[in-house]
Write a protein that holds these residues in place. Structure first.
Motif, mmCIF file in Angstrom:
data_model
loop_
_atom_site.group_PDB
_atom_site.id
_atom_site.type_symbol
_atom_site.label_atom_id
_atom_site.label_comp_id
_atom_site.label_asym_id
_atom_site.label_seq_id
_atom_site.Cartn_x
_atom_site.Cartn_y
_atom_site.Cartn_z
ATOM 1 N N THR A 62 0.795 -1.233 0.000
ATOM 2 C CA THR A 62 0.000 0.000 0.000
ATOM 3 C C THR A 62 0.830 1.288 0.000
ATOM 4 O OG1 THR A 62 -0.168 0.017 2.410
ATOM 5 C CG2 THR A 62 -1.898 -1.157 1.198
ATOM 6 N N ILE A 63 2.150 1.179 0.041
ATOM 7 C CA ILE A 63 2.983 2.387 0.144
ATOM 8 C C ILE A 63 2.803 3.301 -1.063
ATOM 9 C CG2 ILE A 63 5.134 1.516 -0.888
ATOM 10 C CD1 ILE A 63 4.933 3.503 2.380
ATOM 11 N N GLU A 64 2.539 2.734 -2.238
ATOM 12 C CA GLU A 64 2.312 3.567 -3.426
ATOM 13 C C GLU A 64 1.060 4.417 -3.258
ATOM 14 O OE1 GLU A 64 2.564 1.670 -7.258
ATOM 15 O OE2 GLU A 64 4.242 0.430 -6.576
ATOM 16 N N LEU A 67 -8.117 3.738 5.229
ATOM 17 C CA LEU A 67 -8.594 3.216 3.946
ATOM 18 C C LEU A 67 -7.841 1.986 3.459
ATOM 19 C CD1 LEU A 67 -9.112 6.538 1.970
ATOM 20 C CD2 LEU A 67 -10.864 5.116 3.055
ATOM 21 N N TYR A 68 -6.542 1.948 3.658
ATOM 22 C CA TYR A 68 -5.736 0.902 3.024
ATOM 23 C C TYR A 68 -5.128 -0.108 3.984
ATOM 24 C CZ TYR A 68 -6.372 3.794 -1.036
ATOM 25 O OH TYR A 68 -6.945 4.509 -2.048
ATOM 26 N N LEU A 69 -4.993 0.252 5.255
ATOM 27 C CA LEU A 69 -4.451 -0.700 6.225
ATOM 28 C C LEU A 69 -5.518 -1.212 7.188
ATOM 29 C CD1 LEU A 69 -1.033 0.952 7.139
ATOM 30 C CD2 LEU A 69 -1.476 -0.900 5.530
ATOM 31 N N ASN A 70 -6.737 -0.739 6.996
ATOM 32 C CA ASN A 70 -7.878 -1.191 7.803
ATOM 33 C C ASN A 70 -7.677 -0.979 9.306
ATOM 34 O OD1 ASN A 70 -9.223 -2.160 5.435
ATOM 35 N ND2 ASN A 70 -7.859 -3.917 5.491
ATOM 36 N N LYS A 71 -7.014 0.120 9.662
ATOM 37 C CA LYS A 71 -6.830 0.443 11.082
ATOM 38 C C LYS A 71 -8.121 1.058 11.615
ATOM 39 C CE LYS A 71 -2.464 -0.622 11.210
ATOM 40 N NZ LYS A 71 -1.989 -1.780 11.916
ATOM 41 N N ASP A 72 -8.442 0.736 12.863
ATOM 42 C CA ASP A 72 -9.659 1.296 13.444
ATOM 43 C C ASP A 72 -9.380 2.690 14.013
ATOM 44 O OD1 ASP A 72 -8.450 0.959 15.957
ATOM 45 O OD2 ASP A 72 -9.486 -0.921 16.335
ATOM 46 N N LYS A 73 -10.447 3.389 14.343
ATOM 47 C CA LYS A 73 -10.329 4.771 14.815
ATOM 48 C C LYS A 73 -9.482 4.867 16.075
ATOM 49 C CE LYS A 73 -14.721 6.283 12.916
ATOM 50 N NZ LYS A 73 -16.077 6.730 13.218
ATOM 51 N N GLN A 74 -9.618 3.909 16.977
ATOM 52 C CA GLN A 74 -8.863 3.935 18.226
ATOM 53 C C GLN A 74 -7.361 3.868 17.954
ATOM 54 O OE1 GLN A 74 -10.192 4.545 21.194
ATOM 55 N NE2 GLN A 74 -8.142 4.590 22.072
ATOM 56 N N HIS A 75 -6.960 2.999 17.057
ATOM 57 C CA HIS A 75 -5.538 2.878 16.698
ATOM 58 C C HIS A 75 -5.014 4.197 16.133
ATOM 59 C CE1 HIS A 75 -1.869 0.939 15.193
ATOM 60 N NE2 HIS A 75 -2.017 1.754 14.169
ATOM 61 N N ILE A 76 -5.786 4.795 15.247
ATOM 62 C CA ILE A 76 -5.379 6.054 14.614
ATOM 63 C C ILE A 76 -5.293 7.177 15.647
ATOM 64 C CG2 ILE A 76 -6.077 7.817 12.944
ATOM 65 C CD1 ILE A 76 -7.239 5.435 11.260
ATOM 66 N N LEU A 77 -6.285 7.281 16.532
ATOM 67 C CA LEU A 77 -6.264 8.313 17.574
ATOM 68 C C LEU A 77 -5.069 8.151 18.507
ATOM 69 C CD1 LEU A 77 -10.040 8.615 18.482
ATOM 70 C CD2 LEU A 77 -8.619 10.328 17.355
ATOM 71 N N GLU A 78 -4.771 6.916 18.886
ATOM 72 C CA GLU A 78 -3.625 6.661 19.756
ATOM 73 C C GLU A 78 -2.320 7.091 19.077
ATOM 74 O OE1 GLU A 78 -3.878 2.526 20.806
ATOM 75 O OE2 GLU A 78 -5.636 2.862 22.062
ATOM 76 N N ALA A 79 -2.207 6.815 17.784
ATOM 77 C CA ALA A 79 -1.002 7.200 17.048
ATOM 78 C C ALA A 79 -0.869 8.724 16.971
ATOM 79 C CB ALA A 79 -1.032 6.596 15.649
ATOM 80 N N SER A 130 -3.229 9.303 8.438
ATOM 81 C CA SER A 130 -4.369 8.720 9.153
ATOM 82 C C SER A 130 -5.412 8.184 8.183
ATOM 83 C CB SER A 130 -5.007 9.759 10.078
ATOM 84 O OG SER A 130 -4.093 10.178 11.050
ATOM 85 N N LEU A 131 -5.695 8.937 7.149
ATOM 86 C CA LEU A 131 -6.649 8.496 6.140
ATOM 87 C C LEU A 131 -6.141 7.245 5.423
ATOM 88 C CD1 LEU A 131 -9.328 9.042 4.699
ATOM 89 C CD2 LEU A 131 -8.076 10.548 3.131
ATOM 90 N N TRP A 132 -4.860 7.214 5.093
ATOM 91 C CA TRP A 132 -4.238 6.039 4.462
ATOM 92 C C TRP A 132 -4.369 4.811 5.363
ATOM 93 C CZ3 TRP A 132 0.841 4.140 6.055
ATOM 94 C CH2 TRP A 132 1.326 3.116 5.257
ATOM 95 N N CYS A 133 -4.111 5.001 6.651
ATOM 96 C CA CYS A 133 -4.231 3.883 7.604
ATOM 97 C C CYS A 133 -5.659 3.351 7.649
ATOM 98 C CB CYS A 133 -3.799 4.323 8.999
ATOM 99 S SG CYS A 133 -2.026 4.532 9.177
#
Length: 98
Positions: free
Chosen positions: A23-25, A79-91, A74-77
């Protein structure tokens, strides 16, 4: 000449599906689309050995684009890495403190 003064390590975790490599591209396209000057680099052997997490890429960019880059990553995570909102907020909290 532009000065890229921030280094953001990109780590891969076993639960990443699809993988960072796959997904890096997309991240590169998104950063370009949103006008964020950046470049990717592969870590050196010393950097890989010094980092306790699997270091896959390093993303360099200008600090004045910190907020914009964080939103795009955050949007990439999401849409493409299927990270949940909690993971993104923590990051985000870890990245900016407080």
């Amino acid at each position: 000449m532009k000065l890229y003064d921030v280094r953001l390590p990109i780590h891969e975790t076993p639960e990443d599906e699809p993988t960072i490599h796959e997904t890096i591209e997309k991240l590169d396209e998104m950063l370009t689309q949103y006008g964020i000057d950046h470049y990717f680099a592969l870590p050196s052997e010393a950097e890989i050995e010094a980092d306790p997490k699997p270091l896959v890429y390093q993303l360099f960019y200008q600090s004045e684009q910190d907020v914009e880059l964080t939103l795009v990553v955050s949007l990439w995570c999401k849409l493409y890495l299927n990270k949940d909102k909690q993971h993104i907020l923590e990051a985000i909290v870890k990245r900016f403190g407080k």
